[in-house]
Design an enzyme around this catalytic site. Structure first.
Site, short mmCIF file in Angstrom:
data_model
loop_
_atom_site.label_atom_id
_atom_site.label_comp_id
_atom_site.label_asym_id
_atom_site.label_seq_id
_atom_site.Cartn_x
_atom_site.Cartn_y
_atom_site.Cartn_z
N GLU A 60 0.85 -1.19 0.00
CA GLU A 60 0.00 0.00 0.00
C GLU A 60 0.89 1.24 0.00
O GLU A 60 2.02 1.22 0.51
CB GLU A 60 -0.90 -0.01 1.25
CG GLU A 60 -1.82 1.20 1.34
CD GLU A 60 -2.96 1.05 2.35
OE1 GLU A 60 -2.92 0.10 3.15
OE2 GLU A 60 -3.88 1.89 2.32
N ASN A 205 -12.33 -1.28 -1.27
CA ASN A 205 -11.66 -1.87 -0.10
C ASN A 205 -12.37 -1.41 1.17
O ASN A 205 -12.67 -0.22 1.32
CB ASN A 205 -10.21 -1.41 -0.04
CG ASN A 205 -9.56 -1.72 1.30
OD1 ASN A 205 -9.26 -2.87 1.60
ND2 ASN A 205 -9.37 -0.70 2.14
N GLU A 206 -12.62 -2.33 2.07
CA GLU A 206 -13.28 -1.99 3.35
C GLU A 206 -14.38 -0.96 3.11
O GLU A 206 -14.39 0.12 3.72
CB GLU A 206 -12.25 -1.52 4.38
CG GLU A 206 -11.30 -2.63 4.77
CD GLU A 206 -10.43 -2.36 6.00
OE1 GLU A 206 -10.44 -1.23 6.53
OE2 GLU A 206 -9.74 -3.31 6.44
N TYR A 274 -6.98 -8.98 11.38
CA TYR A 274 -5.73 -8.56 12.04
C TYR A 274 -5.69 -9.11 13.46
O TYR A 274 -6.72 -9.16 14.15
CB TYR A 274 -5.64 -7.03 12.08
CG TYR A 274 -5.26 -6.44 10.74
CD1 TYR A 274 -3.95 -6.53 10.28
CD2 TYR A 274 -6.20 -5.81 9.93
CE1 TYR A 274 -3.58 -5.99 9.05
CE2 TYR A 274 -5.84 -5.27 8.69
CZ TYR A 274 -4.53 -5.37 8.26
OH TYR A 274 -4.16 -4.85 7.04
N GLU A 330 -6.14 -9.11 3.68
CA GLU A 330 -5.30 -8.43 4.67
C GLU A 330 -5.30 -9.29 5.91
O GLU A 330 -6.37 -9.59 6.46
CB GLU A 330 -5.84 -7.03 5.00
CG GLU A 330 -5.70 -6.06 3.84
CD GLU A 330 -6.09 -4.62 4.21
OE1 GLU A 330 -6.02 -4.24 5.40
OE2 GLU A 330 -6.49 -3.90 3.28
N GLN A 379 1.97 -6.01 5.76
CA GLN A 379 2.18 -5.70 4.35
C GLN A 379 3.60 -6.10 3.98
O GLN A 379 4.41 -6.35 4.87
CB GLN A 379 1.94 -4.22 4.10
CG GLN A 379 0.53 -3.77 4.40
CD GLN A 379 0.22 -2.38 3.86
OE1 GLN A 379 1.00 -1.75 3.15
NE2 GLN A 379 -0.98 -1.89 4.22
#
Ligand code: AHR
Length: 527
Positions: A60, A205-206, A274, A330, A379
């Protein structure tokens, strides 16, 4: 369970034989040690392919992921291949990264691709990540050429949040179309004659949050419309990925997407997961953590399995054939940033604890390869759970990098279903299985097992009966461990945590036995 207590229904001879076999195996594996884990493999059911795309990465425009991480520019004194750092390039080649997601993340829904092509690049402010000025010197050409050289598939995330349908549609055309048009002319003027081949494309995204704060009802309407104009070019098929739920247990989002978007409009549904062991304001240090924080980290990481199983069960109501992939695009640990670094840049160190999280997560993905067909650790460089850290001309390969190196043997191999009977370990608050594992057989007939010992204190004996068709000898065995769970690699000591050859694996009378040290990851190859 003793033999005496086993009761069989009459005539169920097959079941009886299987149970006797299982009992024999576990007694074969019992050698009087309490810390023994037994792995039972089912090679006859090795049908599902572990997509190599489970081993994907994410880049990113955030902190020093792109700039200074991947990209230094052609004029840099740091050795580079057309602007991409050579040391990073070589390290990524070694672990065979199958795909790379870009340009975000939250950044994707603010990104206007036309600012990142041609001679004159418009600057912007990266409002998601530290309000840094983004000069757009790394754009579509730089990303796709880099992927081509790395031999990795680009996974591009389109801007649904602040971009137009036309903008998204034209981006796909610019990248993929061979036909004559203003877009392809522009691409040619910018130095690229032939189209690239972008196969994976996310439509936002999201979208429940930084991607536009959509309700799921509004999102599915927008998704259906935007994806319509993302065309297939040149005989290719664009695999479109829909934005997933904000929380792993938000089933309403998943259910609505699955109900309202047919499989021919959606190749995959995204899930972000996460591992954050503390509250948002104090997630905990990446290197200086307590024993309780270690347990909490492992417990949360292990819980991804339940998230996958539950999301899969909701998806299966509408898609029992599992046509739509669950794309965990992710995942990884998220700790406090390193002291003295920009809080908006998400730079964190990476210890043996991260290696355990990576290994257990990849084992879980492998074991659910029928639904999880793509995943991207967050990432790739200098951000969150990175495989590489950079500082000026130096790089560090993190413990997580070594896990990806050891696990690459599973890419596109066939999953051998396995059951692990593991001793448990506890800190009072969490009681966790000490061992987790996955196994596969590759195109050359080699069997690979990857196994973790999550306990910070105790070694464990792992016992795995092998069918003779699977194993005549151990052809390779590798170990990743550390003296201390918080050990990590630094620019001054880059090799503290490294892969070594594993000496404590034996294959005798068809039984594979491993004596794994505390906090370790092992890969064994048998042929
Ligand atoms: O990886 C950092 C951020 O986490 C991404 O930009 C976003 O998608 C997620 O919330």
């Amino acid at each position: 369970m003793t033999n005496k207590s086993v009761r069989f229904s009459s005539g169920n001879h097959m079941k009886r034989q299987l149970l006797v076999a299982a009992l024999t195996m576990s007694s074969v594996c019992m050698n009087g040690q309490s810390r023994t884990a037994t792995i039972t493999l089912e090679p006859s059911k090795a049908e599902t392919t572990i997509s190599r795309h489970i081993y994907g990465h994410f880049s990113e425009h955030l902190g020093h992921c792109i700039y200074e991480g991947l990209w230094v520019g052609r004029d840099s004194r740091i050795p580079n291949i057309d602007g991409v750092r050579k040391d990073v390039f070589d390290a990524l080649k070694q672990i065979r990264i199958p795909n790379l997601r870009w340009p975000g993340g939250c950044f994707a829904d603010e990104y206007h691709w036309r600012d990142g092509i041609g001679q004159k690049r418009a600057k912007m402010v990266n409002t998601n990540w530290g309000y840094a000025t983004e000069d757009n010197s790394f754009g579509t050409h730089e990303f796709l050429n880099m992927c081509e050289q790395l031999d990795t598939e680009p996974y591009v995330c389109g801007n649904l949040g602040s971009g137009t349908v036309e903008e998204m549609s034209k981006w796909v055309e610019y990248m993929n179309s061979p036909n004559e048009s203003p877009m392809t002319e522009l691409r040619k003027q910018n130095g690229r004659e032939k189209p690239w081949k972008v196969t994976y494309f996310a439509v936002g995204n999201e979208s429940y949050g930084c991607g536009g704060n959509f309700t799921v009802e509004d999102y599915v309407t927008a998704y259906r419309r935007y994806q319509t104009f993302c065309r297939n070019y040149n005989g290719g098929y664009l695999k479109k990925v829909a934005s997933g739920p904000g929380l792993p247990d938000d089933y309403h989002w998943t259910e609505t997407v699955m109900k309202r978007i047919p499989a021919d409009m959606m190749w995959g549904l995204s899930l972000h997961y996460y591992t954050i062991p503390g509250p948002w304001e104090h997630k905990g240090s990446a290197t200086d953590f307590t024993r309780d924080e270690l347990f909490t980290t492992l417990a949360y990481a292990l819980n991804i399995e339940s998230a996958i199983v539950k999301q899969d069960s909701v998806m299966s109501i509408y898609d029992p054939e599992k046509k739509v992939a669950l794309v965990v695009d992710e995942w990884g640990t998220w700790f406090d940033v390193e002291p003295g670094t920009n809080p908006g840049f998400l730079y964190q160190q990476n210890t043996m604890r991260d290696a355990l999280v990576a290994a257990l997560t990849l084992n879980i993905f492998n074991n659910h390869a029928d639904r999880v067909r793509m995943a991207n650790i967050a990432q790739i460089v200098n951000v969150l759970q990175s495989v590489i850290l950079t500082k000026d001309e130096k790089i560090v390969l993190t413990p997580t990098y070594h896990v990806f190196d050891m696990f690459k043997v599973h890419q596109d191999a066939r999953l051998i279903p396995s059951k692990v009977d593991s001793p448990m370990f506890s800190n009072g608050q969490w009681t966790l299985p000490q061992v987790n594992a996955s196994a596969s057989i590759d195109a050359d007939g080699k069997t690979h097992l990857t196994i973790t010992n999550l306990s910070p204190d105790s070694e464990v004996e792992v016992c795995c009966p092998m069918a003779s068709s699977m194993a005549r000898e151990i052809t390779e065995a590798k170990l990743l461990t550390a003296n201390m769970i918080a050990d990590h690699n630094t620019f001054d000591n880059p090799d503290k945590v490294h892969i070594e050859s594993f000496k404590k694996a034996t294959l005798k009378n068809g039984i594979l036995t491993l004596k794994m040290p505390a906090k370790s990851v092992v890969m064994v190859e048998l042929n």
